[in-house]
Design a protein around this motif. Structure first.
Motif, PDB file in Angstrom:
ATOM      1  N   LEU A 129      40.784 -10.584  28.470  1.00 27.42           N
ATOM      2  CA  LEU A 129      40.411  -9.321  27.830  1.00 27.42           C
ATOM      3  C   LEU A 129      41.024  -8.126  28.563  1.00 27.42           C
ATOM      4  N   LYS A 189      37.764  -0.056  22.239  1.00 26.73           N
ATOM      5  CA  LYS A 189      38.500  -1.087  21.499  1.00 26.73           C
ATOM      6  C   LYS A 189      37.738  -2.404  21.421  1.00 26.73           C
ATOM      7  N   TYR A 190      36.995  -2.686  22.474  1.00 26.28           N
ATOM      8  CA  TYR A 190      36.355  -4.007  22.550  1.00 26.28           C
ATOM      9  C   TYR A 190      34.990  -3.866  23.201  1.00 26.28           C
ATOM     10  N   GLY A 234      35.843  -5.231  17.930  1.00 27.50           N
ATOM     11  CA  GLY A 234      37.112  -5.710  18.493  1.00 27.50           C
ATOM     12  C   GLY A 234      37.103  -7.202  18.739  1.00 27.50           C
ATOM     13  N   GLN A 235      36.357  -7.944  17.908  1.00 29.38           N
ATOM     14  CA  GLN A 235      36.240  -9.390  18.147  1.00 29.38           C
ATOM     15  C   GLN A 235      37.580 -10.119  18.006  1.00 29.38           C
ATOM     16  N   TYR A 238      40.134  -9.611  19.574  1.00 30.31           N
ATOM     17  CA  TYR A 238      40.696  -9.829  20.920  1.00 30.31           C
ATOM     18  C   TYR A 238      40.281 -11.176  21.515  1.00 30.31           C
TER      19      TYR A 238
END
Ligand SMILES: [Zn+2]
Length: 933
Positions: free
Chosen positions: A795, A810-811, A877-878, A880
């Motif tokens: 990540l 983003k995540y 942001g899954q 990623y």
């Protein structure tokens, strides 16, 4: 009775109760100090004696034994009301239950019962034992209501049945003794408590209320949902945000879309009564809504689970400590606002002030209940009735994803038509223009209806775990049915003994919440900005995380179903048939099989793991156990079949294929001074499953020679620090790592200290190289980086020429349930299916070096196979995650490291991933390999 005689009669009761009140011993007389005096805390032993003393002296009290605590104390509830009501508790209880369950009763009957009944209000204290205002306000409030004869107190006693419950006796005993043990009052503190204030789980005792693992949770839930069904529940905590005195209702968004609107607006009403009273009494510093972090999203807290039962649940978080403190200067909190209408100014603050605030807040709630008794009783009936109606027809719950689906369908059509319209691409569109067909697209789609019920078939490999789930529902007052004969629904056959949970019941919100995914909104500080962290976790769905099988039935259905009486616990029926010559197979898909394996090992019974069943005979799964019919095997297995609900297969001969002789491992579980809740949960799980183990602390690890003592060491989240000490940290903040050896009692001195790169990691490396197994979970997978294994963080991204963690914009994946692919052919995941729901809480995700994988040095166990892994909760942001590895094993010398990024044992809830741990807890090293045919 004429009105006059009636009034004289009432007056007599008042005089009588006034005269009894004379004999009520005050806290000062009993404890030797006033509740709220500086530097003074009451222990539970003293409190229990006080409860008994005033219960014996007063006809306003009924003392109720709620059950035993985890440490074996008796947990009490003091029911306080007018002497007349106390004599008729059974009658009022019946009315309260009848209205809350809303079954077989007309509006007219409900109105009559509401008129006749008494409001039932639950007030607790002490759940989090270091929040000492909690227990002490409870003692003081009980005293005021038992001894007081002012008109307000008497009016409340007449209209309300108050359930004053002690939420955590063990914790009060520990904390008060610890605090009072220092003879120097100025040095009294509870900042370095040696262990958790609930035997296993500490602060997580308030995260157990849908799962019912701990005894205190079971005791409390029984009173709430089986015995009484109060209309209001008030759960006391500590402390509010700095610069306030108390945070309370109403709470910030997101509010859970399953909760009845009347629950939410009733929280507004009672909250207004609470803040009004403080303001009228000149007590500033109450903050609500966005003034604090508490929301109504989560289910599983003492307060929040009540929402899913149509109860007006209240929580306050107040400041206060027997050691005087102060309200600090927080400039932004000094401006009056909707959240904080009456700010408190910086000042010194003593314990007694917090007690007085709490008593005022209790009075506000009880006065509200007394004045609105009929409304409260009738409204809980209405909410139950609404729920039954919603579960009796086609009904669509409105969730964030569904609203998004409407917006994006509209935006898609618009972008084709009017590509220049800037609103078309925002997903928001112009709501005024939006044709109703977009609504119908979702809210008339029959496949998106809420289920009419759920069926849990008795014919599934881990039925005992399904029954554990059913029991958690039953303990929460949910209506459950059981099939008395085989039946079929929508073409699928189910055996007798299957369970059915229908949604046409009063506590439908709880039923849907336990079976269906939570759809947490995308909640950001501003568009494109950082996410707003949920108050607790975002998704939990136990029907997913427990790993059993169930069917969602969208159409109404019937069958040979009988209702399980409310509160009656279920036991899975097992089967056992004595084998004369061969032996027995224990299915490794059933979690409880491991209990049997442990009991067999403890008794020295021979047992084998079937590492490779013969290909042509697939009657059991790889990794199942074979027990020859010798010695005590028969007796133990017969008992386990009965107690653990195991279906034990009798075989006439040793199974074909490869087997390995199993022996018990010497297991060590990491813990630390002060106690780690994740370690405590693991300790509880190991005990429940009959694993022998010992606890290990940093000092022993640093001392080395671990391989001589242990085969397996388990590190839960927060044990192993990150390389930089500042990487992603789990949600559990390690407590009191500052404790020094010479400052703590002798029996705890070996527990002080933490895992360090300098002293602990080399010792762990030697342990592994010498053939030891280490299991790491969550943030403790950091060990892989300390050992310089061929593993990387998945990540990350390049930012300004540097590899950095993905930013939260983003995540961001707070506690949620995600789907992973599992290699169920390897021993780490034997007994599991090829896909599993895992509990993920900002958990680590890895990239494994391809070359090391192909050489077999490192082996992926589970990974994210898609860009849509979210099952329940919130996963911004899954995408990623795709191709990231969730779990792996790596060879280190002769030993093995297991790294599980997700929380595979989370809070004793994720039964579906327990096998990841259980499979590693045996030794097969000196195997007696039998290759047949
Ligand atoms: Zn608390």
């Amino acid at each position: 009775m004429t009105r006059k005689i009636f009034l004289i009669f009432i007056a007599l009761i008042y005089i009588l109760s006034a005269s009894t009140a004379q004999t009520i011993v005050s806290p000062k007389e009993h404890f030797g100090f006033n509740i709220g005096d500086n530097y003074k805390l009451a222990t539970y032993t003293q409190t229990e004696a006080y409860f008994k003393k005033i219960a014996a002296a007063s006809n306003r009290v009924k003392l109720v034994n709620m059950g035993e605590t985890e440490e074996g104390r008796t947990q009490y509830m003091m029911i306080v009301s007018s002497p007349e009501n106390i004599k008729n508790l059974g009658h009022y209880k019946e009315i309260s239950l009848k209205l809350a369950r809303a079954e077989n009763i007309s509006d007219k009957d409900a109105q009559a019962l509401a008129l006749e009944g008494k409001a039932v209000v639950w007030i607790d204290g002490g759940l989090h034992a270091t929040e000492t205002v909690g227990t002490h306000q409870l003692i003081e409030t009980i005293y005021r209501f038992v001894s007081g004869n002012d008109p307000e107190t008497l009016r409340i006693l007449n209209e309300v049945i108050i359930l004053f419950a002690h939420a955590n006796p063990d914790g009060q005993e520990l904390v008060s003794n610890w605090y009072m043990s220092n003879p120097d009052t100025l040095k009294r503190s509870y900042s370095q408590l040696p262990r958790l204030y609930q035997k296993y789980v500490g602060h997580d005792d308030n995260r157990d209320f849908f799962m019912m693992n701990m005894k205190e949770t079971k005791n409390i839930s029984r009173q709430l949902y089986i015995e009484w069904m109060p209309q209001i529940l008030y759960n006391h905590h500590q402390a509010g945000p700095a610069g306030s005195v108390v945070a309370g209702p109403p709470y910030r968004d997101p509010f859970n879309y399953l909760i009845n609107p009347l629950t939410i607006t009733s929280i507004d009403a009672v909250g207004a009564a609470m803040i009004n009273r403080l303001n009228a009494e000149g007590k500033p510093g109450f903050t609500k809504l966005n003034g604090a972090s508490f929301s109504t999203w989560y289910n599983g807290g003492l307060r929040t689970t009540s929402y899913f039962h149509n109860v007006v649940g209240l929580l306050t978080e107040i400041i206060g400590n027997p050691t005087p403190a102060s309200v600090p200067l927080v400039p932004s909190r000094l401006i009056p606002s909707g959240a904080t209408p009456f700010p408190v100014t910086p000042q010194k603050w003593v314990f007694r002030q917090s007690i007085e605030y709490s008593v005022s807040l209790n009075y506000a709630v009880l006065d509200y209940a007394a004045r609105n008794r009929e409304h409260l009783l009738y409204n809980i009936y209405l909410m139950g009735k609404n729920a039954i109606e919603a579960g009796s027809k086609d009904y669509w719950t409105s969730t964030p994803k569904r609203i998004e689906a409407i917006n994006s369908a509209y935006a898609k059509d618009q972008s084709g038509r009017r590509s220049n319209d800037s609103t078309a691409n925002t997903g928001r569109g112009r709501s005024a223009d939006m044709p109703l067909k977009y609504y119908d697209l979702v809210f008339r789609d029959s496949s998106l209806r809420d289920p009419r019920g759920y069926i849990i078939t008795a014919s599934q490999p881990d039925f005992p775990t399904a029954v554990t789930f059913i029991n958690s529902l039953i303990q929460s007052g949910i209506k459950v049915h059981k099939a008395t004969a085989d039946f079929s629904v929508e073409g699928k056959k189910y055996p007798s003994g299957s369970y059915i949970v229908l949604t046409n019941q009063a506590f439908r919100p709880h039923v849907l919440d336990m079976f269906d995914p939570q759809d947490h909104p995308n909640d950001f500080q501003y568009p494109g900005g950082p996410p707003i962290r949920p108050y607790d976790i975002a998704g939990w769905t136990p029907a997913f995380s427990m790993g059993f099988q169930f069917d969602r039935i969208l159409n109404s259905f019937e069958g040979p179903f009988t209702q399980v009486p409310y509160g009656e616990l279920q036991k899975p029926g097992g089967t056992f048939k004595k084998s004369s010559s061969g032996g027995y197979i224990l299915d490794c898909q059933t979690n409880n099989s491991f209990i049997a394996v442990n009991d067999l090992l403890k008794s020295g019974v021979e047992i084998y793991r079937i590492t490779k069943p013969s290909a042509n005979k697939a009657s059991f799964k790889q990794g199942s156990f074979f027990v020859p019919a010798k010695g005590k095997a028969d007796a133990i297995l017969e008992k386990e079949a009965n107690e653990s609900g195991l279906n034990i297969i009798s075989v006439s001969s040793r199974p074909d294929g490869a087997t390995e002789r199993l022996s018990a491992s010497r297991i060590a579980l990491w813990d630390m001074y002060g106690g780690s809740a994740p370690s405590g949960w693991t300790r509880w799980i190991l005990e429940q499953n009959n694993y022998p183990f010992s606890l290990i602390y940093a000092k022993e690890i640093d001392g080395g020679k671990l391989r001589e003592k242990y085969d397996v060491i388990i590190f839960v989240s927060d044990a192993i620090p990150s390389l930089t000490q500042e990487g992603r940290s789990g949600q559990y903040v390690a407590r009191d790592q500052s404790a020094r050896e010479n400052e703590v009692p002798k029996e705890y001195q070996n527990q002080v200290g933490r895992i360090t790169a300098a002293n602990s990691i080399p010792s762990l490396k030697i342990f592994l190289e010498a053939g030891g197994t280490i299991i790491t979970i969550g943030s403790s997978t950091n060990l892989a980086y300390h050992l310089k294994l061929p593993v990387k963080d998945a990540l990350v991204e390049m930012s300004n020429g540097k590899l950095q963690s993905l930013p939260a914009e983003k995540y961001f994946i707070p506690g949620s349930i995600l789907w992973v692919e599992v290699d169920s052919t390897i021993s780490a995941s034997w007994g599991m299916r090829s896909k599993a729901d895992v509990f993920f809480d900002s958990s680590p995700v890895f990239k494994l070096e391809a070359e090391s994988v192909s050489k077999g040095d490192i082996t992926p166990i589970a990974w994210f196979a898609s860009d849509k892994s979210l099952r329940s909760g919130w996963a911004w942001g899954q995408e990623y995650l795709q191709d990231g590895v969730a779990a792996f094993s790596a060879k280190v010398g002769f030993g093995k490291l297991f790294a599980f990024g997700p929380e595979i044992l989370f809070r004793g809830q994720t039964h579906g991933t327990y096998k990841f741990l259980f499979n590693e807890l045996y030794t097969t090293g000196k195997s007696d390999l039998i290759e047949t045919k």
